[in-house]
Structure formats: C-alpha cells, structure tokens
Design an enzyme around this catalytic site. Structure first.
Site, short mmCIF file in Angstrom:
data_model
loop_
_atom_site.label_atom_id
_atom_site.label_comp_id
_atom_site.label_asym_id
_atom_site.label_seq_id
_atom_site.Cartn_x
_atom_site.Cartn_y
_atom_site.Cartn_z
N ASP A 1 -12.83 -2.62 13.21
CA ASP A 1 -13.10 -3.47 11.99
C ASP A 1 -12.83 -5.24 12.21
O ASP A 1 -12.40 -5.28 13.43
CB ASP A 1 -12.36 -3.17 10.86
N ASP B 1 -1.36 3.38 2.52
CA ASP B 1 -1.92 3.98 1.78
C ASP B 1 -3.24 5.19 2.20
O ASP B 1 -4.13 5.65 1.67
CB ASP B 1 -3.23 3.21 0.48
N HIS C 1 -5.63 4.70 4.29
CA HIS C 1 -6.90 4.29 5.10
C HIS C 1 -6.93 4.28 6.61
O HIS C 1 -5.99 4.14 7.08
CB HIS C 1 -6.96 3.13 4.28
N GLU D 1 -11.05 2.02 2.55
CA GLU D 1 -9.80 1.91 1.36
C GLU D 1 -10.09 3.11 0.36
O GLU D 1 -10.99 4.05 0.61
CB GLU D 1 -10.15 0.64 0.50
C1 GLP Z 1 -5.33 -2.67 8.72
C2 GLP Z 1 -6.23 -2.34 9.70
C3 GLP Z 1 -6.41 -0.64 9.93
C4 GLP Z 1 -4.68 -0.43 10.37
C5 GLP Z 1 -3.87 -0.74 9.35
C6 GLP Z 1 -2.33 -0.49 9.54
O1 GLP Z 1 -5.65 -2.09 7.55
N1 GLP Z 1 -7.61 -2.32 9.37
O2 GLP Z 1 -7.36 -0.12 11.16
O3 GLP Z 1 -4.63 0.97 10.87
O4 GLP Z 1 -4.06 -2.14 9.15
O5 GLP Z 1 -1.76 -1.55 10.23
P1 GLP Z 1 -0.30 -1.32 10.87
O6 GLP Z 1 -0.72 -0.54 12.09
O7 GLP Z 1 0.13 -2.77 11.11
O8 GLP Z 1 0.32 -0.74 10.16
#
Ligand code: GLP
Length: 274
Positions: A72, A141, A143, A148
């Site tokens: 993304d 959450d 995702h 989302e």
């Molecule tokens: C963002 C990214 C996700 C990632 C999430 C959790 O939303 N788009 O791909 O998994 O953050 O991030 P973290 O690993 O910092 O908790």
C-alpha cells in the site's frame, strides 16, 4: 493455517525472516523465474527486515532475482516524505540488500489517475505470474494492508479512505498530529493478498491481541479483514506471547502443543544463524 507463538518480538522476527529466506532459497530464483515477494510496512516487519538484511549481507539469501510488490501507499504524500511507504521501504530494507531497483514495485499515491494506477498494479502482479509469498502485518482493528473494517473480502487494488482508528494509530509517525496523516491510501485488496501462493502474517504486542483473536479463532468477517486468512490454503501467522492474551486457553494450548510436536520454531531458527 499454521500459528507459531514465539517468546517475544525478537524471536518472532528472526523465525519469520529465516522462514522467508528459506522459502526464497528453496525456490532457487533465476532471472527467468524470479521469486515474487509481497512486502508490508509498519513497525511489525522492522525486525524481520533487519534480519533479512543480515542474512543477505552474510551471503545466506540473495535478492538479485527477487521481485517485490508492496501492499500500500498513502495518497498525496510526496514520495520523498520520510513517512511515505516508498521512503520506509528504501530506508528500512531495499537500500541494504542486493535488490534491483527495477524489481521493486510500490503503488504511486501521486499518480494523476489513481484508478488507472491500481488497475495497472494488478496487471503487473498478474504479468509477473502472481505473488509467491505475501508478508503482512495487521492493524489493531485486524485490517490487512489498508483493507479497513467492512472491506470486501474479495477486493482488489483500489483507493481506500482510512478510518479514524487507523489515522489515530498512524499519527505517531506524523508528530502525533491526526491532521497530518493522509486520509486516503492505495492498497492491494484482500483478494489480491489471498491470491498469493502463501501468506505470512506478523502479529505482535498486546495491542494486537484482539486482532489475533478475530484473525484465528472467530469466524471470517469483513469487519476483521485479516480473518480471511482462514480461507487460505497456505496461511502462516507468526505472533508473540503478548499478542495471545485474548485467545482462549484451549486455542493457545492447541497451537503451542502443535509447534512443540513439530519443533517448528527450533527448525526455523536453525535454518540460519547470524
Ligand atoms: C498500517 C499498514 C498495515 C500495517 C498496519 C500495522 O495500517 N497499512 O499494512 O499492518 O499499519 O502497523 P504496525 O505494524 O506499525 O502496527
């Protein structure tokens, strides 16, 4: 689905990185037949990337014939912004391994036609022959990528509006100011991730405990998009003890018992020692 419960973040990162390196080595990528790796951003994969870098520098895994597709990217954030996912990937991973620039694919959140950009991304993945291993993290959450809650479980690459929950979770990277967090992102769909031949998810820390519970022991739901992993023929989750606190004791014991019998963590840690 395989669920590996590791002691802590460090062990999770080393076991998962060794697993990925081993998969690449088993595949034996060549210029004609490269290994296609799906890559996430976020804090979860940082340890995994650090370890893969060490393995690469030690000559234990070669990225010369590895093609990557990132999950993304924010919409409207300049590529050179330190928090763009382009910057993240080059700073934390690509600059330190022997990957070819032309083999790296990251969605362009500044493309003049964002819809065309998403369609083109799907086309590039298809032309490459699909993704062999998609790595991912999860949001608190549940995702996956930026899919989302409420995202279609068969969704493809598209524009998504970020939820307040995600904007709040990510504002730590933007001076803790929610107004500085982009409000939209381009993201691969849940369907795009699930099309990969294998999907590896990292889930660590107490703030991910609810997500892990919904991902592995509740039903499949578009409100917890990573729960779609239950439908994948080759899904593997690496979590740490802290993320397991919302699991039923019986679920926890079941997976711990299984990994003890298989000796899975020891096996993965034993692949390479750097
Ligand atoms: C963002 C990214 C996700 C990632 C999430 C959790 O939303 N788009 O791909 O998994 O953050 O991030 P973290 O690993 O910092 O908790």
């Amino acid at each position: 689905m395989r669920v590996l419960i590791t002691k802590n973040y460090d062990e999770m990162s080393r076991a998962a990185a060794n697993y990925v390196a081993h998969r690449i080595n088993e595949f034996g990528p060549t210029a004609e037949r490269p290994f296609k790796l799906g890559c996430p951003t976020g804090s979860s994969p940082l340890g995994l990337y650090k370890h893969l870098i060490k393995l690469n520098k030690a000559g234990l895994v070669n990225f010369e014939n590895v093609v990557t597709f990132n999950m993304d990217e924010y919409v409207g954030l300049p590529v050179e912004h330190p928090e763009s996912y382009h910057s993240f990937m080059w700073t934390n991973f690509f600059n330190h391994i022997n990957i070819k620039k032309e083999n790296v694919h990251i969605l362009d959140g500044n493309a003049p036609d964002l819809i065309a950009e998403c369609e083109h991304y799907e086309q590039m993945i298809a032309e490459a022959g699909g993704i062999d291993l998609f790595m991912g993290g999860v949001g608190p959450d549940g995702h996956i990528a930026f899919n989302e809650p409420g995202s279609s479980l068969s969704s493809r690459t598209r524009i998504k509006t970020l939820t307040t929950n995600t904007i709040q979770a990510n504002c730590r990277f933007f001076d803790n100011d929610v107004n500085k967090v982009p409000k939209q992102a381009l993201t691969v769909g849940v369907g795009t991730v699930m099309d990969a031949r294998e999907v590896l998810i990292l889930c660590n820390g107490p703030h991910k405990a609810r997500a892990l519970h919904h991902m592995i022991e509740n039903g499949i739901s578009h409100m917890w998009t990573s729960s779609m992993l239950q439908m994948h023929a080759h899904g593997i989750v690496f979590c740490d003890e802290e993320a397991t606190v919302e699991l039923k004791i019986s679920t926890y014991e079941y997976f711990k018992d299984k990994q003890r019998i298989e000796g899975a963590i020891e096996e993965f840690l034993g692949y390479y020692n750097v």
